[in-house]
Design a protein around this motif. Structure first.
Motif, PDB file in Angstrom:
ATOM      1  N   THR A   1       1.149  -0.999  -0.093  1.00 25.11           N
ATOM      2  CA  THR A   1       0.417  -0.587   0.253  1.00 25.11           C
ATOM      3  C   THR A   1       0.825   0.996  -0.301  1.00 25.11           C
ATOM      4  OG1 THR A   1      -1.662  -1.356   1.500  1.00 25.11           O
ATOM      5  CG2 THR A   1      -2.246   1.055   0.877  1.00 25.11           C
ATOM      6  N   MET A   2       1.672   1.589   0.666  1.00 25.11           N
ATOM      7  CA  MET A   2       2.549   2.819   0.672  1.00 25.11           C
ATOM      8  C   MET A   2       3.050   2.648  -0.595  1.00 25.11           C
ATOM      9  SD  MET A   2       5.941   3.117   3.671  1.00 25.11           S
ATOM     10  CE  MET A   2       5.123   2.775   5.154  1.00 25.11           C
ATOM     11  N   TYR A   3       3.421   1.439  -1.394  1.00 30.14           N
ATOM     12  CA  TYR A   3       4.377   2.102  -1.944  1.00 30.14           C
ATOM     13  C   TYR A   3       3.982   1.456  -3.591  1.00 30.14           C
ATOM     14  CZ  TYR A   3       8.832   2.499   1.048  1.00 30.14           C
ATOM     15  OH  TYR A   3       9.208   2.557   2.030  1.00 30.14           O
TER      16      TYR A   3
ATOM     17  N   ASN B   1      -2.448   8.144   1.926  1.00 26.12           N
ATOM     18  CA  ASN B   1      -2.092   8.480   3.355  1.00 26.12           C
ATOM     19  C   ASN B   1      -3.474   7.927   4.550  1.00 26.12           C
ATOM     20  OD1 ASN B   1       0.202   9.943   2.883  1.00 26.12           O
ATOM     21  ND2 ASN B   1      -0.703  11.702   2.181  1.00 26.12           N
ATOM     22  N   HIS B   2      -4.224   8.231   3.858  1.00 29.74           N
ATOM     23  CA  HIS B   2      -5.362   7.666   4.287  1.00 29.74           C
ATOM     24  C   HIS B   2      -5.642   6.398   5.052  1.00 29.74           C
ATOM     25  CE1 HIS B   2      -9.588   7.334   6.423  1.00 29.74           C
ATOM     26  NE2 HIS B   2      -9.813   6.102   5.009  1.00 29.74           N
ATOM     27  N   LEU B   3      -4.971   5.028   4.213  1.00 28.56           N
ATOM     28  CA  LEU B   3      -4.933   4.004   4.449  1.00 28.56           C
ATOM     29  C   LEU B   3      -4.004   3.636   6.171  1.00 28.56           C
ATOM     30  CD1 LEU B   3      -5.791   2.533   0.759  1.00 28.56           C
ATOM     31  CD2 LEU B   3      -7.317   2.293   3.101  1.00 28.56           C
ATOM     32  N   LEU B   4      -3.109   4.637   5.717  1.00 26.93           N
ATOM     33  CA  LEU B   4      -1.221   3.846   6.857  1.00 26.93           C
ATOM     34  C   LEU B   4      -1.340   4.467   7.551  1.00 26.93           C
ATOM     35  CD1 LEU B   4       1.018   3.916   3.863  1.00 26.93           C
ATOM     36  CD2 LEU B   4      -0.043   2.113   4.493  1.00 26.93           C
ATOM     37  N   SER B   5      -3.151   5.611   7.787  1.00 27.71           N
ATOM     38  CA  SER B   5      -2.647   6.615   9.023  1.00 27.71           C
ATOM     39  C   SER B   5      -2.788   5.074  10.225  1.00 27.71           C
ATOM     40  CB  SER B   5      -3.742   7.093   8.959  1.00 27.71           C
ATOM     41  OG  SER B   5      -5.625   6.652   9.542  1.00 27.71           O
ATOM     42  N   PRO B   6      -2.209   5.811  11.583  1.00 29.50           N
ATOM     43  CA  PRO B   6      -2.650   4.988  12.886  1.00 29.50           C
ATOM     44  C   PRO B   6      -3.779   4.317  13.208  1.00 29.50           C
ATOM     45  CG  PRO B   6      -0.790   6.860  12.728  1.00 29.50           C
ATOM     46  CD  PRO B   6      -1.892   7.172  11.512  1.00 29.50           C
ATOM     47  N   GLU B   7      -5.124   5.019  13.000  1.00 27.61           N
ATOM     48  CA  GLU B   7      -6.001   4.795  13.254  1.00 27.61           C
ATOM     49  C   GLU B   7      -6.466   3.087  12.517  1.00 27.61           C
ATOM     50  OE1 GLU B   7      -6.558   8.085  11.552  1.00 27.61           O
ATOM     51  OE2 GLU B   7      -5.121   7.763  13.144  1.00 27.61           O
TER      52      GLU B   7
ATOM     53  N   PRO C   1       3.513  17.804  -9.112  1.00 21.90           N
ATOM     54  CA  PRO C   1       2.280  17.139  -9.167  1.00 21.90           C
ATOM     55  C   PRO C   1       2.996  15.371  -9.738  1.00 21.90           C
ATOM     56  CG  PRO C   1       2.920  17.567 -11.200  1.00 21.90           C
ATOM     57  CD  PRO C   1       3.409  18.808 -10.958  1.00 21.90           C
ATOM     58  N   HIS C   2       4.276  14.944  -9.465  1.00 19.33           N
ATOM     59  CA  HIS C   2       4.611  13.815  -9.063  1.00 19.33           C
ATOM     60  C   HIS C   2       4.425  13.016  -7.834  1.00 19.33           C
ATOM     61  CE1 HIS C   2       5.217  14.322 -13.782  1.00 19.33           C
ATOM     62  NE2 HIS C   2       6.265  15.800 -13.229  1.00 19.33           N
ATOM     63  N   THR C   3       3.916  11.988  -7.845  1.00 21.65           N
ATOM     64  CA  THR C   3       3.648  11.781  -6.330  1.00 21.65           C
ATOM     65  C   THR C   3       4.513   9.850  -6.847  1.00 21.65           C
ATOM     66  OG1 THR C   3       1.786  12.588  -5.968  1.00 21.65           O
ATOM     67  CG2 THR C   3       1.908  10.564  -5.015  1.00 21.65           C
ATOM     68  N   ASP C   4       5.534   9.744  -6.118  1.00 18.32           N
ATOM     69  CA  ASP C   4       6.090   8.545  -5.823  1.00 18.32           C
ATOM     70  C   ASP C   4       4.690   7.058  -5.279  1.00 18.32           C
ATOM     71  OD1 ASP C   4       6.786   8.857  -2.926  1.00 18.32           O
ATOM     72  OD2 ASP C   4       8.535   8.955  -3.172  1.00 18.32           O
ATOM     73  N   ALA C   5       5.634   6.059  -5.524  1.00 20.25           N
ATOM     74  CA  ALA C   5       4.149   5.100  -4.757  1.00 20.25           C
ATOM     75  C   ALA C   5       4.482   5.368  -3.186  1.00 20.25           C
ATOM     76  CB  ALA C   5       5.139   3.854  -5.704  1.00 20.25           C
ATOM     77  N   SER C   6       5.179   5.849  -3.084  1.00 18.12           N
ATOM     78  CA  SER C   6       5.472   6.100  -1.299  1.00 18.12           C
ATOM     79  C   SER C   6       4.313   6.416  -0.590  1.00 18.12           C
ATOM     80  CB  SER C   6       6.718   6.003  -0.707  1.00 18.12           C
ATOM     81  OG  SER C   6       7.053   6.852  -0.715  1.00 18.12           O
ATOM     82  N   GLY C   7       4.141   7.685  -1.343  1.00 15.69           N
ATOM     83  CA  GLY C   7       2.921   8.735  -1.092  1.00 15.69           C
ATOM     84  C   GLY C   7       3.933   9.803  -0.868  1.00 15.69           C
TER      85      GLY C   7
END
Length: 707
Positions: free
Chosen positions: A54-56, A66-72, A556-562
């Motif tokens: 998910t991160m990459y 960012n939402h998926l990887l949030s601590p909650e 505007p270039h987002t990499d796989a990690s966010g």
């Protein structure tokens, strides 16, 4: 012919055809993490691996990631939310919705589905132009006068798992969404290479792990008689090219790397040898013996006398075997251009962006132990030798002639006084003389005076900053109302009367087309909290300064990690300012010879019109209505489709279609001085609103909308 070599495409398989077309490549070699997953894979992936994917993943928008990887968010929540379309396009490849235009040769990476791989090896899944290189499969490319033999070994290199097959039913080892290398695979690869050996061929070893770091893989390259190796797995922002002679101090250094690999393996082997001997069959014993021979393949020291009285010389591969370790596909690639038997290499890396050092706020490195020591005045660009640790900073290109960039807004004008510096008086006996009572009182007064001056400077700085903000707000209001011909233009600092050159590259047009975005600080040469394993954290004082108006300058270039890939949108000069928000990065500029309304323009883009989110006709001067439009798309793929698959004619005219500038353009001609129409006036702003510019000197670079 040209061969494109890339790594870690991570399921974004639709990009392979684009990359091959851009490189004019006849084939692609890929070094792992291809994204071999389908919908059923998600339930088999371990929680930790699923979070890593998910991160990459380049297929998940950064906000959603960012939402998926949030601590909650628990692993169960992530698993419930994720769909296969967010991890890989491999199902589209299986179904034929994506077709590979050129042959793709890949080894497996550290994160793949072992059951799908076994299905591909058994022939249950057949994909045109996709070839998996493994221990049992080799390919020969006859290209440019070279017979190139491809030998592959995939998976992560984990010494303590080299005798564990995991969930694999054959020689492929893996489980829980991960793949690793085993000793039996190494033995079978040696067996395969020996069976097809031909001295007229050029042998290339393709691995996921790097032979530069793993001594056993370097020994494997010796046994296979590899001329070239290509690997990945290190996730640097630069690709690397080397032979052992170039990175080892001497031949013994090369031998030492192999010995260290052997010693690490021996520790594992001694603990499992009895169990392995009890379970392997005769065929596996043959493969294991060949793998053990790889471990023992260490060249003898120079000058050592061997059997028959022969004296050991240099191992040929010490200088002749060439190695490449690739960065992720988002950051670069290698192209091998093979002509008349010669293999040329073109290495491209996005690399680090060092421009942040020009705009960083210097830390207080000039402070000394004495709280009363003043910084000597900075009057030249050379270091002032009046005190320790004090020197002038390097001037920034683009500053006014004769000015000097200093760490603070206003340099100290008070020179270091004898009473404020460390002061030692020595009398004739060589002992320190005590200060007179009057000197002590004088020193205290000077301290108080210095504090008062410091407070005055601080108040003056705050007052000027407040005035500047009020002035900018008023000028912005004038621009919005079409008033005030003296409003600052793009590239002009509102507090000065001189111009900063505006360069297209300053707005990030040199970024790659990967569609992955970069965040401030994440791409620096020190790798501040970046996604690769190579970086160092940027000191807190070295963050890039934001533009004067507070507007974000993110690419505007987002990499796989966010996180963000390295930014290339800075010239190192003063940060350009803009009074308008950045344009949608997926916007096409359309110049129409014949006016057309929005409906006609949408139909012009044919099958790609579904990706259009907005059509904007800028307000322009009389006679230019509906001849210039900005067409915004929902994402980069939709924009590329619109750029490539639009109609030829619209209302009997041939429109000009190109990617729009990222920033709304204003007048960027040469500065004429003064105010009013000398700085562009109403007519110039009319051109700017229409995406055009007027004026400009000879040879001035023109961009979208310039005629």
């Amino acid at each position: 012919g040209r061969i494109l070599c890339i790594a870690d495409i991570r399921g974004r398989l639709s990009a392979l055809n684009d990359l091959a077309r851009e490189a004019n490549a006849k084939a692609i070699i890929h070094t792992g993490d291809f994204g071999i997953f389908d919908a059923s894979s998600i339930e088999r992936i371990h929680d930790r691996t699923l979070r890593h994917l998910t991160m990459y993943s380049p297929l998940i928008p950064s906000a959603q990631r960012n939402h998926l990887l949030s601590p909650e968010n628990t692993p169960a929540n992530i698993r419930q939310t994720l769909t296969i379309s967010m991890l890989s396009e491999f199902p589209l490849l299986l179904s034929g919705q994506i077709k590979l235009q050129v042959p793709v040769f890949t080894v497996v990476g550290a994160c793949e589905d072992v059951l799908l791989l076994e299905g591909i090896r058994s022939g249950r899944h057949v994909i045109e132009n996709l070839h998996i290189l493994d221990e049992a499969t080799t390919r020969l490319l006859d290209i440019g006068g070279v017979k190139l033999r491809l030998l592959g070994l995939g998976g992560a290199f984990v010494p303590h798992k080299m005798f564990d097959n995991g969930d694999g039913n054959a020689t492929i080892a893996g489980g829980g969404g991960t793949i690793w290398t085993t000793m039996l695979q190494i033995g079978e690869l040696v067996d395969t290479a020996q069976r097809v050996f031909d001295p007229s061929e050029t042998r290339m070893l393709v691995t996921h792990a790097s032979p530069g770091r793993e001594g056993i893989l370097a020994s494997l390259a010796l046994v296979l008689k590899a001329d070239l190796t290509i690997s990945a797995g290190l996730h640097f922002r630069y690709a690397t090219s080397w032979n052992e002679f170039s990175v080892q101090g001497d031949f013994e250094g090369f031998r030492h790397k192999l010995v260290v690999g052997k010693e690490a393996f021996d520790k594992v082997w001694e603990s499992v040898k009895t169990q392995v001997d009890a379970v392997i069959d005769e065929h596996q014993r043959v493969l294991l013996d060949k793998a053990l021979a790889v471990i023992e393949r260490i060249p003898p020291p120079l000058g050592q006398v061997g059997p028959g009285g022969t004296v050991a010389g240099e191992e040929p591969a010490w200088k002749n075997c060439w190695n490449w370790n690739l960065c992720d596909a988002a950051y670069g690639s290698l192209v091998l251009d093979i002509k008349e038997g010669r293999v040329s290499a073109e290495l491209k890396s996005q690399g680090f962006n060092y421009a942040y050092r020009r705009t960083a706020t210097p830390s207080a490195t000039t402070a000394t132990d004495s709280a009363t020591t003043e910084v000597a005045p900075l009057t030249t660009t050379t270091a002032n030798a009046t005190g320790p640790g004090t020197k002038a900073s390097t001037p920034i290109p683009g500053d006014r002639p004769g000015s000097i960039s200093t760490p603070s807004t206003k340099p100290h004008t008070q020179a270091q006084s004898p009473s404020s510096a460390a002061k030692v008086n020595v009398n004739g006996n060589g002992t320190s003389a005590s200060p007179a009572p009057g000197d002590k009182e004088k020193t205290e007064k000077e301290k108080e005076k210095a504090e008062r001056e410091k407070q005055k400077r601080k108040e003056k700085k705050e007052r000027k900053e407040k005035e500047r903000q009020e002035r900018e707000a008023k000028e912005k209001e004038n621009q919005q109302q079409g008033q005030g011909e003296g409003a600052p233009l793009v590239g002009q600092d509102p507090t000065t009367s001189w111009m900063v050159p505006v360069d297209d590259d300053a707005w990030g047009k040199s970024n790659d087309d990967s569609g992955w975005e970069a965040k401030d600080g994440a791409d620096s040469a020190w790798g501040a909290k970046n996604t690769d394993d190579s970086g160092w954290e940027v000191p807190k004082g070295n963050k890039s300064a934001s533009p004067a108006n507070g507007a974000s300058m993110q690419s505007p270039h987002t990499d796989a990690s966010g996180l963000m890939s390295p930014r290339t949108d800075s010239t190192g000069a003063r940060t350009p300012t803009s009074k308008r928000p950045p344009r949608n990065p997926w916007t096409l500029f359309v110049k129409l010879p014949v006016p057309a309304n929005e409906g006609e323009l949408r139909e012009f883009f044919a099958e790609s019109k579904s990706g259009i989110t907005r059509v904007n006709y800028p307000n322009s001067f009389q006679g230019r209505q509906q001849k210039i439009a900005y067409v915004e798309f929902g994402d980069e793929e939709a924009m590329k489709a619109g750029l490539e698959k639009h109609a030829e004619k619209l209302n009997d005219g041939t429109p000009e279609v190109k990617v729009a500038d990222r920033e709304p353009r204003e007048f960027n001609g040469p500065f004429r001085g003064g105010r009013g129409r000398g700085r562009g006036g109403f007519a110039a702003r009319g051109f700017a609103a229409a995406g055009l510019t007027r004026g400009g000197g000879p040879g001035e670079k023109r961009t979208n909308g310039d005629s």
